[in-house]
Scaffold this motif. Structure first.
Motif, short mmCIF file in Angstrom:
data_model
loop_
_atom_site.label_atom_id
_atom_site.label_comp_id
_atom_site.label_asym_id
_atom_site.label_seq_id
_atom_site.Cartn_x
_atom_site.Cartn_y
_atom_site.Cartn_z
N LYS A 95 0.81 -1.21 0.00
CA LYS A 95 0.00 0.00 0.00
C LYS A 95 0.85 1.27 0.00
O LYS A 95 0.54 2.27 0.65
CB LYS A 95 -1.00 0.01 1.17
CG LYS A 95 -2.03 -1.11 1.06
CD LYS A 95 -3.23 -0.85 1.92
CE LYS A 95 -4.26 -1.96 1.77
NZ LYS A 95 -4.75 -2.08 0.38
N ARG A 96 1.96 1.22 -0.73
CA ARG A 96 2.79 2.40 -0.92
C ARG A 96 3.78 2.11 -2.04
O ARG A 96 3.93 0.96 -2.48
CB ARG A 96 3.55 2.75 0.36
CG ARG A 96 4.54 1.70 0.81
CD ARG A 96 5.05 1.97 2.22
NE ARG A 96 5.90 0.89 2.66
CZ ARG A 96 7.23 0.94 2.66
NH1 ARG A 96 7.84 2.03 2.25
NH2 ARG A 96 7.94 -0.08 3.09
N GLN A 97 4.46 3.15 -2.47
CA GLN A 97 5.44 3.01 -3.55
C GLN A 97 6.75 2.50 -2.96
O GLN A 97 7.38 3.18 -2.15
CB GLN A 97 5.66 4.37 -4.22
CG GLN A 97 6.62 4.37 -5.38
CD GLN A 97 6.17 3.50 -6.53
OE1 GLN A 97 6.64 2.38 -6.69
NE2 GLN A 97 5.22 4.00 -7.33
N LEU A 98 7.14 1.30 -3.38
CA LEU A 98 8.39 0.73 -2.89
C LEU A 98 9.56 1.04 -3.82
O LEU A 98 10.71 0.91 -3.42
CB LEU A 98 8.25 -0.80 -2.79
CG LEU A 98 7.23 -1.33 -1.78
CD1 LEU A 98 7.06 -2.84 -1.97
CD2 LEU A 98 7.67 -1.02 -0.37
N TYR A 99 9.24 1.42 -5.04
CA TYR A 99 10.27 1.50 -6.08
C TYR A 99 10.72 2.95 -6.28
O TYR A 99 9.90 3.86 -6.26
CB TYR A 99 9.74 0.89 -7.38
CG TYR A 99 9.43 -0.58 -7.23
CD1 TYR A 99 10.36 -1.54 -7.60
CD2 TYR A 99 8.24 -0.99 -6.65
CE1 TYR A 99 10.08 -2.90 -7.43
CE2 TYR A 99 7.95 -2.34 -6.47
CZ TYR A 99 8.88 -3.29 -6.87
OH TYR A 99 8.60 -4.63 -6.69
N GLY A 100 12.01 3.11 -6.52
CA GLY A 100 12.59 4.44 -6.62
C GLY A 100 12.54 5.00 -8.02
O GLY A 100 11.59 4.76 -8.77
N TYR A 101 13.59 5.72 -8.35
CA TYR A 101 13.64 6.41 -9.64
C TYR A 101 13.49 5.44 -10.83
O TYR A 101 13.80 4.26 -10.74
CB TYR A 101 15.00 7.09 -9.80
CG TYR A 101 15.08 8.50 -9.28
CD1 TYR A 101 14.22 9.49 -9.74
CD2 TYR A 101 16.05 8.84 -8.35
CE1 TYR A 101 14.33 10.79 -9.27
CE2 TYR A 101 16.17 10.14 -7.87
CZ TYR A 101 15.31 11.11 -8.34
OH TYR A 101 15.41 12.39 -7.89
N TYR A 102 13.11 6.04 -11.95
CA TYR A 102 13.02 5.34 -13.22
C TYR A 102 14.28 4.49 -13.46
O TYR A 102 15.39 5.00 -13.50
CB TYR A 102 12.89 6.38 -14.35
CG TYR A 102 13.04 5.85 -15.75
CD1 TYR A 102 11.97 5.29 -16.43
CD2 TYR A 102 14.27 5.92 -16.40
CE1 TYR A 102 12.13 4.81 -17.71
CE2 TYR A 102 14.43 5.45 -17.69
CZ TYR A 102 13.35 4.89 -18.33
OH TYR A 102 13.52 4.40 -19.60
N ARG A 103 14.11 3.21 -13.49
CA ARG A 103 15.15 2.24 -13.82
C ARG A 103 16.40 2.40 -12.96
O ARG A 103 17.51 2.25 -13.45
CB ARG A 103 15.48 2.29 -15.32
CG ARG A 103 14.30 1.87 -16.18
CD ARG A 103 14.60 1.88 -17.64
NE ARG A 103 15.58 0.85 -17.99
CZ ARG A 103 15.99 0.62 -19.23
NH1 ARG A 103 15.51 1.35 -20.22
NH2 ARG A 103 16.86 -0.31 -19.49
#
Lengths: 105, 494
Positions: free
Chosen positions: B94-102
């Motif tokens: 229930k949140r954004q785990l992933y960082g910047y584009y690629r």
């Protein structure tokens, strides 16, 4: 809601991140500050980059049908319409004309 | 809790939509040609959770597929997220785990070790959607394609082609040979982050991998698209580059480096890596191609080309000459490669000097074959634009589709309206055996005043006459990257 473990005055307990004012202990706060510092250490270039761009105010640019945040501040700003304006074509009609076009009942 | 308030671009027409949808028998202005039976499928970006970074690339949002299903003059619409590994992980957390584009080095610590080791787990399948061998799949060039159910758009999962596709990544622009039915596909950064390894494959019309060629590029580059001839594969390498050092420093994957030359690889269709020849030229951006052909000992490539960085959201690093503001001037150019020559340069010719946007298409039945017409959106600043209702975008929105005659230099144009912004056009032949160019040009127009999206259908032979039909959706569609027409004889739609 996610549960996080923190140290309260009376020992370990569970609290909810839904209310950080209630859930945050001194130990958790210190840990959070340390984590923030670790991020800065892990990505020094990212922080340096942010500092380089800080001399200009970011603007919302527009490119191929979508806005983006331009940290260099050099893009031509995008300013969207205020409100959807979809009713604007009706604004010039009198009440009589409007009701003739869109009768009730 | 979801909070987009820190994203200043998520406003007005560009606010997130975040819902899946079905619209049955859509409202239509005009008349949908009854001969159009199949689907226009599109994929683009729709954040499930907001980015962790306010200056992230818009290409880092979750893949969202839209399908306009055409049947006997009526159109149904369906919209679904592509439920990638990443979508499922974010959804569970229930949140954004992933960082910047690629850049997995910027991911949440809970997943970072895994995503650095297996960066293909981060793919969003948000760039292109195609069909081959009876399968519908969405893809992004940093991971495997994801198969979708063509009846429901439900995600079936990542594809491995029976385990014979070995690259960690799969390009967003495989090419389909209309003569053999083959799919030529490839992955760059094939062995991991910032590697210059490319694995290229031929997949036959039944979906079986038949050939693999592995090679290295002169430097790590965004090889977003290739071109195909009946005898050769054309591989552009240009000045978007990256490195592990850059990624470890927490930066977005690509930076424009105007010091880098352009390399174009020419590989015989039946050749090995030893047969690959690199031609070298001045700095250019060739993100997409129109088409290519082999003429005797020459290979001819026609593409949208710019001399500077076309993507302001992948700027040059500070200190490098190119800046995000220097992002204009894509036009149609021809590059010619002399295979008999010992010279490693190539000739460049501007076919249409008029600026276009970089999403160019042709009549896909002519991929790898000589063709005459190219299609692209462009900005006509002389057309009317209602700034009060649509924002200060006069001279900045793609308000026209153009048909560019590559033989005569003639241009015909379709104008979408004074509050509209057009996505990539797609050509649909009027009938399977119609001559080149005889058909419809279709694409999504965003009506910035009415806060809705409309699918335009225009007669490609008479663009100036306006559209023959508009399919009206009662809501906005998220930003599209690419779309395609798939006739119903190629896929089992509902």
């Amino acid at each position: 809601m996610r549960d996080v473990v923190h140290e309260s005055e009376r020992g370990w307990a569970r609290a909810s991140t839904g209310d950080p004012a209630v859930g945050l202990s001194r130990r958790a706060f210190v840990g959070g500050v340390a984590a923030g510092g670790a991020v800065a250490l892990a990505f020094p270039h990212a922080f340096a980059l942010a500092a380089e761009f800080s001399s200009a105010d970011p603007v919302i640019g527009f490119y191929m049908d979508r806005p983006y945040l331009d940290l260099s501040g050099t893009a031509e700003p995008y300013i969207g319409p205020q409100g959807t304006r979809s009713g604007q074509v009706l604004a010039g009609l009198s009440a009589t004309e409007f009701l003739r076009l869109h009768p009730y009942g | 809790m979801v909070d987009f308030s820190k994203d200043p671009t998520a406003r007005g027409f560009y606010a997130p939509e975040r819902f899946e949808s079905n619209v049955y028998d859509c409202e239509v202005l005009g008349e949908v040609p009854r001969s159009m039976n199949g689907a226009f499928v599109r994929v683009g970006t729709e954040w499930l959770y907001p980015s962790r970074f306010r200056d992230d690339s818009i290409f880092n949002a979750d893949g969202f597929v839209g399908m306009f299903r055409f049947k006997n003059g009526t159109v149904d619409f369906a919209g679904r997220w592509v439920r990638t590994v990443r979508w499922e992980a974010d959804s569970a957390a229930k949140r954004q785990l992933y960082g910047y584009y690629r850049n997995p080095f910027t991911d949440d610590p809970s997943i970072r070790a895994e995503t650095i080791e297996q960066p293909y787990l981060r793919t969003l399948a948000n760039t292109n959607i195609l069909a081959h061998a009876g399968k519908l799949f969405a893809m992004k060039e940093d991971g495997p394609p994801y198969e979708l159910d063509p009846k429901t758009l439900a995600t079936r999962g990542p594809m491995s082609f029976g385990g014979k596709y070995r690259s960690q990544t799969f390009s967003a622009h495989p090419k389909f040979d209309p003569v053999t039915g083959e799919m030529i596909c490839y992955g760059y950064e094939a062995t991991g982050l910032a590697s210059n390894d490319v694995y290229l494959y031929s997949v036959d019309k039944t979906g079986e991998v038949k050939r693999e060629v592995r090679f290295k590029t002169p430097y790590v580059s965004m090889i977003h698209d290739i071109a195909l001839t009946q005898r050769h594969i054309v591989i552009p390498v240009f000045a978007f580059t990256t490195s592990l050092e850059r990624l470890k420093a927490g930066k977005i994957h690509w930076a424009w480096d105007a010091r880098l030359p352009t390399y174009i690889g020419i590989l015989p269709r039946d050749g090995t890596a030893a047969d690959l020849r690199w031609f070298k030229g001045p700095t250019r951006s060739i993100v997409h191609t129109f088409n290519a052909r082999t003429e005797g000992s020459k290979v001819v490539l026609e593409s949208p080309v710019s001399e500077t960085n076309p993507f302001p959201f992948f700027p040059a690093d500070p200190g490098n000459a190119d800046s995000p503001s220097a992002t204009r001037g894509t036009n149609i150019r021809r590059h010619t490669f002399e295979l008999d020559s010992r010279h490693d340069g190539f000739a460049e010719e501007i076919l249409h000097a008029q600026p276009i946007n970089g999403l160019g298409r042709i009549d896909d039945r002519y991929i790898s074959l000589p063709n005459r017409y190219a299609y692209a959106g462009f900005v006509d600043p002389n057309r009317p634009f209602d700034e009060a209702r649509a924002g200060n975008l006069r001279g900045r929105v793609t308000n026209c589709y153009g048909c560019f005659d590559l033989h005569t230099g003639a241009v015909s144009a379709y104008f979408a309206g004074d509050t509209h912004s057009l996505n990539e056009p797609v050509f649909v032949p009027r009938a399977p055996d119609s001559p080149e160019g005889d058909g419809y040009l279709i694409g999504v127009a965003n009506n910035l005043a009415e806060m809705r999206s409309e699918l335009i259908i225009a007669d490609a032979m008479n663009l100036a006459a306006g559209d023959v039909a508009r399919v009206i959706l009662p809501f906005r569609l998220g930003a599209q990257v690419h779309g395609n027409w798939i006739s119903e004889d190629r896929l089992a739609f509902a």
